[in-house]
Design an enzyme around this catalytic site. Structure first.
Site, PDB file in Angstrom:
ATOM      1  N   LYS A  68       0.975  -1.095  -0.077  1.00  0.00           N
ATOM      2  CA  LYS A  68       0.127   0.192   0.003  1.00  0.00           C
ATOM      3  C   LYS A  68       0.837   1.146   0.017  1.00  0.00           C
ATOM      4  O   LYS A  68       1.922   1.160   0.600  1.00  0.00           O
ATOM      5  CB  LYS A  68      -0.873  -0.184   1.373  1.00  0.00           C
ATOM      6  CG  LYS A  68      -2.037  -0.962   1.202  1.00  0.00           C
ATOM      7  CD  LYS A  68      -3.018  -0.840   0.314  1.00  0.00           C
ATOM      8  CE  LYS A  68      -3.907  -2.162   0.272  1.00  0.00           C
ATOM      9  NZ  LYS A  68      -4.736  -2.221  -0.713  1.00  0.00           N
ATOM     10  N   CYS A  69       0.243   2.418  -0.561  1.00  0.00           N
ATOM     11  CA  CYS A  69       0.721   3.543  -0.484  1.00  0.00           C
ATOM     12  C   CYS A  69       1.464   3.783   0.724  1.00  0.00           C
ATOM     13  O   CYS A  69       0.822   3.724   1.960  1.00  0.00           O
ATOM     14  CB  CYS A  69      -0.411   4.698  -0.800  1.00  0.00           C
ATOM     15  SG  CYS A  69       0.284   6.392  -0.930  1.00  0.00           S
ATOM     16  N   PRO A  70       2.835   4.335   0.916  1.00  0.00           N
ATOM     17  CA  PRO A  70       3.617   4.914  -0.228  1.00  0.00           C
ATOM     18  C   PRO A  70       4.582   3.857  -0.549  1.00  0.00           C
ATOM     19  O   PRO A  70       5.655   4.117  -1.284  1.00  0.00           O
ATOM     20  CB  PRO A  70       4.374   6.058   0.655  1.00  0.00           C
ATOM     21  CG  PRO A  70       4.553   5.692   1.996  1.00  0.00           C
ATOM     22  CD  PRO A  70       3.167   4.833   2.380  1.00  0.00           C
TER      23      PRO A  70
END
Length: 82
Positions: free
Chosen positions: A15-17
């Site tokens: 998942k981001c980042p």
């Protein structure tokens, strides 16, 4: 279209980042002009990876929505040494 010399980097499940951070780190290990094929499942990667390429001077050759997320082909930009 991928080529036999492309480096494939599977970032699905992150998942981001993390996709951008890991892409940055991986590109540093490649030579200028090398191509990196990213596979991601993070929905934000469709925005984050193109933005990262523009900011860092890498060429986004291809961006494709897949059943699992996104696939990107990036050509590493030319490094400038000061």
């Amino acid at each position: 279209m991928t080529s036999p010399t492309d480096v494939i980097y599977d970032l699905r499940g992150l998942k981001c980042p993390l996709p951008v951070l890991k892409t940055r780190r991986r590109l540093k290990t490649l030579h200028d002009g090398d191509r990196l094929v990213l596979q991601t499942s993070d929905p934000l990667a469709g925005i984050d990876i193109p933005h990262f390429c523009r900011q860092e001077g890498h060429e986004l050759i291809e961006s494709e929505k897949t059943a699992e997320g996104h696939r990107f082909i990036i050509r590493k930009g030319i490094s400038v040494t000061a």
